[in-house]
Write a protein that holds these residues in place. Structure first.
Motif, mmCIF file in Angstrom:
data_model
loop_
_atom_site.group_PDB
_atom_site.id
_atom_site.type_symbol
_atom_site.label_atom_id
_atom_site.label_comp_id
_atom_site.label_asym_id
_atom_site.label_seq_id
_atom_site.Cartn_x
_atom_site.Cartn_y
_atom_site.Cartn_z
ATOM 1 N N ARG A 241 -36.977 -64.748 -29.337
ATOM 2 C CA ARG A 241 -38.429 -64.852 -29.467
ATOM 3 C C ARG A 241 -38.800 -66.313 -29.689
ATOM 4 N NH1 ARG A 241 -39.239 -62.106 -33.935
ATOM 5 N NH2 ARG A 241 -39.246 -60.112 -32.855
ATOM 6 N N LEU A 242 -39.772 -66.818 -28.934
ATOM 7 C CA LEU A 242 -40.280 -68.176 -29.083
ATOM 8 C C LEU A 242 -41.775 -68.114 -29.378
ATOM 9 C CD1 LEU A 242 -38.554 -69.852 -25.996
ATOM 10 C CD2 LEU A 242 -37.764 -69.896 -28.371
ATOM 11 N N GLN A 243 -42.218 -68.905 -30.367
ATOM 12 C CA GLN A 243 -43.634 -68.927 -30.729
ATOM 13 C C GLN A 243 -44.106 -70.370 -30.896
ATOM 14 O OE1 GLN A 243 -44.825 -65.672 -33.722
ATOM 15 N NE2 GLN A 243 -42.652 -66.010 -34.178
ATOM 16 N N ALA A 244 -45.328 -70.601 -30.489
ATOM 17 C CA ALA A 244 -45.985 -71.892 -30.712
ATOM 18 C C ALA A 244 -47.388 -71.618 -31.245
ATOM 19 C CB ALA A 244 -46.047 -72.711 -29.430
ATOM 20 N N MET A 245 -47.751 -72.284 -32.331
ATOM 21 C CA MET A 245 -49.049 -72.027 -32.959
ATOM 22 C C MET A 245 -49.798 -73.344 -33.142
ATOM 23 S SD MET A 245 -49.925 -69.760 -36.351
ATOM 24 C CE MET A 245 -49.043 -70.794 -37.518
ATOM 25 N N TYR A 246 -51.060 -73.325 -32.765
ATOM 26 C CA TYR A 246 -51.939 -74.478 -32.963
ATOM 27 C C TYR A 246 -53.003 -74.109 -33.984
ATOM 28 C CZ TYR A 246 -55.535 -77.973 -32.238
ATOM 29 O OH TYR A 246 -56.475 -78.966 -32.441
ATOM 30 N N THR A 247 -53.221 -75.003 -34.946
ATOM 31 C CA THR A 247 -54.234 -74.774 -35.970
ATOM 32 C C THR A 247 -55.178 -75.968 -35.995
ATOM 33 O OG1 THR A 247 -52.652 -73.518 -37.301
ATOM 34 C CG2 THR A 247 -54.643 -74.279 -38.400
ATOM 35 N N GLY A 248 -56.426 -75.709 -35.665
ATOM 36 C CA GLY A 248 -57.445 -76.749 -35.691
ATOM 37 C C GLY A 248 -58.561 -76.388 -36.644
ATOM 38 N N GLU A 249 -59.608 -77.188 -36.630
ATOM 39 C CA GLU A 249 -60.712 -76.959 -37.562
ATOM 40 C C GLU A 249 -61.500 -75.710 -37.212
ATOM 41 O OE1 GLU A 249 -64.716 -79.304 -39.156
ATOM 42 O OE2 GLU A 249 -63.082 -80.406 -38.186
ATOM 43 N N ASP A 250 -61.772 -75.483 -35.943
ATOM 44 C CA ASP A 250 -62.556 -74.325 -35.550
ATOM 45 C C ASP A 250 -61.891 -73.522 -34.429
ATOM 46 O OD1 ASP A 250 -62.823 -76.114 -33.504
ATOM 47 O OD2 ASP A 250 -65.002 -76.335 -33.667
ATOM 48 N N PHE A 251 -60.570 -73.740 -34.266
ATOM 49 C CA PHE A 251 -59.839 -73.008 -33.227
ATOM 50 C C PHE A 251 -58.366 -72.923 -33.609
ATOM 51 C CE2 PHE A 251 -57.133 -73.327 -29.396
ATOM 52 C CZ PHE A 251 -57.462 -72.123 -28.794
ATOM 53 N N ASP A 252 -57.760 -71.767 -33.391
ATOM 54 C CA ASP A 252 -56.309 -71.664 -33.533
ATOM 55 C C ASP A 252 -55.771 -70.765 -32.425
ATOM 56 O OD1 ASP A 252 -56.150 -68.844 -34.545
ATOM 57 O OD2 ASP A 252 -57.095 -69.678 -36.321
ATOM 58 N N ALA A 253 -54.508 -70.961 -32.132
ATOM 59 C CA ALA A 253 -53.874 -70.220 -31.044
ATOM 60 C C ALA A 253 -52.437 -69.904 -31.418
ATOM 61 C CB ALA A 253 -53.905 -71.032 -29.749
ATOM 62 N N LEU A 254 -51.984 -68.716 -31.025
ATOM 63 C CA LEU A 254 -50.590 -68.314 -31.201
ATOM 64 C C LEU A 254 -50.073 -67.847 -29.843
ATOM 65 C CD1 LEU A 254 -48.121 -67.741 -32.991
ATOM 66 C CD2 LEU A 254 -49.051 -65.450 -33.384
ATOM 67 N N LEU A 255 -49.098 -68.576 -29.309
ATOM 68 C CA LEU A 255 -48.472 -68.242 -28.025
ATOM 69 C C LEU A 255 -47.064 -67.740 -28.306
ATOM 70 C CD1 LEU A 255 -49.522 -71.426 -26.024
ATOM 71 C CD2 LEU A 255 -50.835 -69.317 -26.386
ATOM 72 N N SER A 256 -46.689 -66.668 -27.647
ATOM 73 C CA SER A 256 -45.394 -66.058 -27.942
ATOM 74 C C SER A 256 -44.751 -65.554 -26.662
ATOM 75 C CB SER A 256 -45.570 -64.887 -28.928
ATOM 76 O OG SER A 256 -44.340 -64.255 -29.200
ATOM 77 N N ALA A 257 -43.414 -65.627 -26.616
ATOM 78 C CA ALA A 257 -42.645 -65.060 -25.510
ATOM 79 C C ALA A 257 -41.366 -64.459 -26.077
ATOM 80 C CB ALA A 257 -42.310 -66.122 -24.466
ATOM 81 N N HIS A 258 -40.892 -63.393 -25.458
ATOM 82 C CA HIS A 258 -39.699 -62.729 -25.959
ATOM 83 C C HIS A 258 -38.927 -62.108 -24.803
ATOM 84 C CE1 HIS A 258 -42.967 -59.724 -25.951
ATOM 85 N NE2 HIS A 258 -42.038 -58.909 -25.484
ATOM 86 N N VAL A 259 -37.631 -61.901 -25.031
ATOM 87 C CA VAL A 259 -36.782 -61.303 -24.011
ATOM 88 C C VAL A 259 -35.666 -60.533 -24.702
ATOM 89 C CG1 VAL A 259 -35.323 -63.372 -23.817
ATOM 90 C CG2 VAL A 259 -35.432 -61.756 -21.912
ATOM 91 N N ARG A 260 -35.235 -59.448 -24.066
ATOM 92 C CA ARG A 260 -34.112 -58.649 -24.558
ATOM 93 C C ARG A 260 -33.187 -58.323 -23.396
ATOM 94 N NH1 ARG A 260 -33.948 -52.267 -26.461
ATOM 95 N NH2 ARG A 260 -31.943 -52.353 -27.547
ATOM 96 N N ASP A 261 -31.883 -58.358 -23.667
ATOM 97 C CA ASP A 261 -30.881 -57.991 -22.673
ATOM 98 C C ASP A 261 -29.850 -57.101 -23.364
ATOM 99 O OD1 ASP A 261 -29.360 -57.863 -20.363
ATOM 100 O OD2 ASP A 261 -28.238 -59.677 -20.844
ATOM 101 N N TYR A 262 -29.819 -55.844 -22.968
ATOM 102 C CA TYR A 262 -28.920 -54.867 -23.600
ATOM 103 C C TYR A 262 -28.015 -54.245 -22.552
ATOM 104 C CZ TYR A 262 -27.212 -50.487 -25.541
ATOM 105 O OH TYR A 262 -26.394 -49.459 -25.934
ATOM 106 N N ASP A 263 -26.738 -54.092 -22.897
ATOM 107 C CA ASP A 263 -25.836 -53.276 -22.092
ATOM 108 C C ASP A 263 -24.825 -52.615 -23.020
ATOM 109 O OD1 ASP A 263 -23.080 -54.874 -21.969
ATOM 110 O OD2 ASP A 263 -24.685 -56.343 -21.739
ATOM 111 N N GLY A 264 -24.477 -51.391 -22.690
ATOM 112 C CA GLY A 264 -23.542 -50.652 -23.526
ATOM 113 C C GLY A 264 -23.532 -49.195 -23.158
ATOM 114 N N SER A 265 -23.118 -48.372 -24.112
ATOM 115 C CA SER A 265 -23.045 -46.939 -23.878
ATOM 116 C C SER A 265 -24.425 -46.315 -23.972
ATOM 117 C CB SER A 265 -22.123 -46.274 -24.904
ATOM 118 O OG SER A 265 -20.779 -46.634 -24.693
#
Length: 746
Positions: A241-265
Motif C-alpha cells: 500500500r502506498l499513500q501520499a497526503m497533502y495538507t494545506g490551509e483550505d485543501f487536503d488530499a489523500l492519494l492511495s494505491a494498493h496491490v495484492r498477489d496471492y497464490d496457494g491452496s
C-alpha cells in the motif's frame, strides 16, 4: 420506501431496564476512584456518520477492533475470517480458503459462493466499498482500526448494507518520520513479514506512507492418493500500500494505491468427514492427510487506487472520493475431496475417501473493473444544526468463467461464461439537531437506483450448449434512519434508532450443473434499536449495550442443490430477528486491561410455502412437501449463531525504566449454527470456543518487542464449511500455530 411494518414483539422495556442496571452506578462513577497506578481508557474515534466522532457520542451499535488485537491475529498469517466472533453479532467464513470471506451481522449474510455474489454486509476499505467477494479478502496490515457498524446503514452507505458495515481504516501518513518492521516464524513454516515507513515528502505540505506484507506457509497436508508428503495447505500472500497526503490551509488530499498477489491452496475439502447422525467429525479424523485425485490451486491478483479530496470554504467542507478496484482470480478445487473408486485406488489411499462420483470445479475472473465516485458537502461538525448531503455513483463490470473437470482435474468437461454490468446512483442527506444540551435528533434519507445487465452462456457440458440468456434488472429504493439521543449525565446516554435498508436484486447463473438461472428481487429491512452508552470509574470503564428487532421482506438467500455443485437464489417472504449486544472495556489499573463483548441473536424464517432441496446423505429434521423438498418455515437463518462472545485480557509488568513484560490472551465463542436453510443433524455445527495467547517483552519504551504467540491455543478441530451433494465433506480450521515474533518501531 420506508414502511410501517410492525416489528416483532420484544420485551424492550425489560431489556432496556436490564441494560441500564448493568451500567456503572452514577454515584460510583462520580466517586474519586483514582490511585497512583490507575489510567483511563483511550478515546475511540469512529467515522460511522462520515465525520470523526467519539464512539460514545454516536447513537448506534458499534464495535472497534484496535491495532493490538489485529496484531495478535496477524503474526500467524490469519485472514479476515479471524474477525469472526471478535465483535458482537459478527460472523465471518469462507469456502475458498484464504480468499472470498463472507460476513454475517445479526444473523444476516449470504452463503452464495459464486464470484458475483452480493452480500448484505458491506465492506468499506478507506472509504471505498469492496463489492466483489474477492476484493473483500485483501489482507489486514498497517491498520488504524476496524469498525463494525451493526444494523442497516442505508443512509450513509446505501445499497447492500441492510445488515451493517465492516469498515477498515489504514494508518495514515505522518509529519514525523516513523515506521515499524515485524518478522515472525511459526509452525508449518508460517512466516509473516510486514512493515511501514511514514514521513514528510519534502517541505511542501506532502507526507507519505509505504507499507507492505509478505505471508507464507509451507505445504503441510499429505495427499494419501498420490503418496506425496506435504502436498497441500501452503500459500504465498504479498500486499503493498502506498499513500501520499497533502495538507494545506483550505485543501487536503489523500492519494492511495494498493496491490495484492496471492497464490496457494484453495479450500481443502475433507470427504466423509462429518459423522453420520452427529454434527461431529468422524472418529480418527486426521487433519494432516487427504486422499485427492484432483488438482488444487488458487491465485488472486487485485489492485486499486483512490483519491480523497477535501476543500474548506466558509465553514463548509466539500469532499470528493474516487475509487478504482480491479481483481483477477482463478480457483480450482477437488470439491468432492476424494478419489473416484472406479478409476482405481493406489495402495496408500484411504478407503474412506473412495467415492462413486466426483466433482472438480474451477471459478475464474478474467476481467473485472469497479469505479466509484462520491461527492458530498457538510457544514461545521460543532454547529447546533449539522448537515451533509451528497451524490454517489457505482459501476462494476465483471466476467466470470465456471468450469467442470474430469476426476483428475486436467480435462474440462463444462464451460460457462457469465457477464454482469452494474450501475448504481444515489443522492443522500442527513441532519442532526441539538435541541438542548441533553437531547438531540439525527435523521437521514437516501434514494438509490440500480440497473444490472446480465448474460450467461454455456459452451459445452451438462446437457450441451445453452444460451446466451440475458437478464436486465432495475430497481429503486428509499432508505433512511431516525435517531433520538438523551444524555442522562456527562457519562451516560440512551438512544433509540429506526433504520431502513435494502439489498439490490441479484442473479445466479452457475450453469455447469443445471439448465436454468435464478433471480432474486430486492430485499428490504426495517430495524428498531434501543441502546445505552456509558463510562465510569474515572474513565477506566466503558460499557455500551443495545437491544434490537428487525423485519426483513424478500430476503435473498441461497439454496444449495442436493445432488450437484449448483445453487439457486430464492426470496423469503419475511424474516424476523431480535437480540441484544454489549461491549465492555475495563482497565482497573496500569497493569490490567480487559474487554468483553457478547450478543444474543434470534432469527426466524416466516414463509410457509418455501421449500428447498435437502441433502440425501444426512438426517433432515424438517417436514417435506409432496416433492420431497424441505419446508423451512420457522427455521433460523444459515450461520446465525444464537450466542457470540469475545474476551481479551492483558497484563503488563514494568521492567526497569523503559521495559515491560506482558501477556495477552483472546478468546471467542459461538454457539451451534445451521450450515444450510434446512435443518439436519449432520450440518448443525457444534458450539466452539477458540483462543490465542501472546507473551513477550518490550523495551526502549516499546520501540522493540519480542513475543511468543499461539493461535488456536487448544488445537480445536472446527467444521467451518461443508459440502453435502457428494459426500459429507467438511472444511476445517487451521491447526494450532505456535511461533515467535520480533518487532521494531522507530
Amino acid at each position: 420506501m420506508i414502511s410501517h411494518t410492525r416489528l416483532p414483539k420484544l420485551r424492550l422495556g425489560s431489556a432496556i431496564a436490564l441494560a441500564l442496571a448493568t451500567v456503572p452506578s452514577l454515584a460510583l462513577a462520580q466517586q474519586d476512584q483514582a490511585d497512583s497506578t490507575a489510567h483511563t481508557l483511550k478515546n475511540v474515534t469512529v467515522t460511522a456518520d462520515k465525520r470523526p466522532e467519539d464512539i460514545q457520542k454516536v447513537p448506534m451499535s458499534i464495535s472497534v477492533v484496535d491495532p493490538e488485537k489485529l496484531a495478535a491475529y496477524g503474526a500467524s498469517g490469519d485472514t479476515l475470517v479471524q474477525l469472526a466472533g471478535r465483535s458482537p453479532s459478527l460472523q465471518v467464513e469462507s469456502s475458498y480458503g484464504r480468499t472470498f470471506p463472507r460476513f454475517y451481522i445479526r444473523g444476516l449474510g449470504n452463503t452464495d459462493y459464486d464470484a458475483n455474489a452480493s452480500q448484505p454486509v458491506s465492506l468499506v476499505f478507506d472509504d471505498i466499498v469492496q463489492e466483489n467477494p474477492l476484493l473483500k479478502g485483501f489482507p489486514m496490515f498497517d491498520l488504524d482500526q476496524v469498525e463494525v457498524l451493526r444494523g442497516p446503514q442505508g443512509t450513509m452507505f446505501g445499497r447492500n448494507s441492510p445488515a451493517g458495515v465492516v469498515k477498515f481504516d489504514s494508518a495514515k501518513p505522518t509529519e514525523e518520520t516513523e515506521g515499524y518492521a515485524k518478522v515472525s516464524y511459526g509452525t508449518f513454516g508460517t512466516a509473516n513479514v510486514e512493515g511501514a515507513i511514514s514521513g514528510k515528502l519534502g517541505n511542501n505540505g506532502w507526507t507519505g506512507r509505504a507499507s507492505f506484507l509478505v505471508q507464507h506457509r509451507d505445504h503441510w497436508i499429505d495427499n494419501a492418493y498420490t503418496g506425496k508428503h506435504d502436498a497441500l495447505g501452503g500459500y504465498n500472500d504479498r500486499a503493498l500500500r502506498l499513500q501520499a497526503m497533502y495538507t494545506g490551509e483550505d485543501f487536503d488530499a489523500l492519494l492511495s494505491a494498493h496491490v495484492r498477489d496471492y497464490d496457494g491452496s484453495a479450500a481443502i475439502f475433507r470427504p466423509n468427514a462429518v459423522q453420520q447422525g452427529t454434527p461431529a467429525l468422524v472418529p480418527g479424523f486426521d487433519i494432516d492427510r487427504v486422499a485427492s485425485d484432483g488438482r488444487n490451486t488458487e491465485s488472486v491478483t487485485s489492485w486499486g487506487a483512490s483519491a480523497k479530496l477535501n476543500w474548506y470554504r466558509d465553514g463548509l467542507t466539500f469532499t470528493s472520493i474516487t475509487g478504482l478496484e480491479r481483481v483477477r482470480a482463478f480457483s480450482l478445487g477437488d470439491v468432492d475431496g476424494g478419489y473416484l473408486a472406479s478409476a482405481g485406488a493406489p495402495v496408500w489411499a484411504m478407503p474412506s475417501s473412495a467415492l462413486t462420483s466426483f466433482s472438480q470445479t474451477a471459478d475464474e475472473i478474467p476481467q473485472h473493473r469497479q469505479i466509484t465516485q462520491e461527492l458530498r458537502v457538510a457544514n461545521d461538525a460543532e454547529a447546533r444544526l449539522r448537515w451533509q448531503t451528497g451524490l454517489y455513483y457505482f459501476y462494476e463490470n465483471i466476467d466470470i468463467n465456471n468450469f467442470n473437470y474430469d476426476h483428475t482435474g486436467t480435462t474440462r468437461t463444462a464451460a460457462v461464461r457469465q457477464h454482469q454490468a452494474t450501475s448504481a446512483a444515489a443522492v443522500f442527506g442527513s441532519l442532526a439537531y441539538r435541541f438542548t444540551d441533553r437531547f438531540d435528533v439525527r435523521a437521514g434519507l437516501r434514494y438509490s437506483h440500480e440497473d444490472k445487465d446480465y448474460t450467461v452462456q454455456r459452451f459445452y457440458g451438462y446437457t450441451g450448449a445453452l444460451g446466451p440468456i440475458d437478464v436486465d434488472q432495475g430497481d429503486a429504493h428509499w432508505s433512511g434512519d431516525l435517531t433520538g439521543t438523551f444524555t442522562l449525565t456527562d457519562r451516560v446516554s440512551v438512544y433509540g434508532r429506526f433504520a431502513n435498508g435494502f439489498r439490490a436484486p441479484s442473479v445466479q447463473g452457475r450453469l455447469t450443473g443445471k439448465n436454468n438461472i435464478s433471480t432474486a428481487k430486492a430485499e428490504t429491512i426495517n430495524s428498531l434499536e434501543f441502546g445505552v452508552k456509558s463510562t465510569g470509574l474515572d474513565g477506566r470503564l466503558r460499557f455500551n449495550a443495545d437491544v434490537y428487532g428487525f423485519v426483513m421482506h424478500d430476503q435473498q438467500v441461497t439454496a444449495v442443490a442436493a445432488t450437484s455443485n449448483a445453487t439457486d437464489l430464492v426470496n423469503i417472504d419475511r424474516t424476523d430477528g431480535y437480540g441484544a449486544e454489549f461491549d465492555l472495556e475495563f482497565s482497573p489499573n496500569a497493569n490490567w486491561a480487559f474487554t468483553l463483548g457478547g450478543s444474543y441473536n434470534e432469527t426466524e424464517i416466516k414463509d410457509p410455502d418455501l421449500a428447498v432441496a435437502a441433502c440425501s446423505n444426512c438426517t433432515v429434521l424438517d417436514p417435506r412437501n409432496a416433492n420431497r423438498r424441505a419446508l423451512i418455515d420457522g427455521n433460523s437463518l444459515p450461520r446465525a449463531a444464537k450466542y457470540i462472545g469475545a474476551f481479551t485480557a492483558r497484563y503488563s509488568l514494568p521492567v526497569g525504566d523503559t521495559g515491560e513484560v506482558f501477556a495477552y490472551t483472546d478468546w471467542n465463542y459461538r454457539s451451534k449454527l445451521n450450515q444450510y436453510l434446512y435443518n439436519s443433524v449432520e450440518y448443525n455445527s457444534k458450539a466452539v470456543l477458540l483462543g490465542g495467547l501472546r507473551v513477550g517483552y518490550n523495551w526502549d519504551l516499546g520501540k522493540q518487542e519480542v513475543a511468543l504467540y499461539a493461535r488456536n491455543l487448544t488445537d480445536r478441530r472446527v467444521i467451518i464449511a461443508t459440502s453435502s451433494f457428494i459426500s459429507r465433506a467438511a472444511m476445517v480450521n487451521d491447526p494450532r500455530i505456535i511461533g515467535v515474533e520480533y518487532s521494531l518501531h522507530f
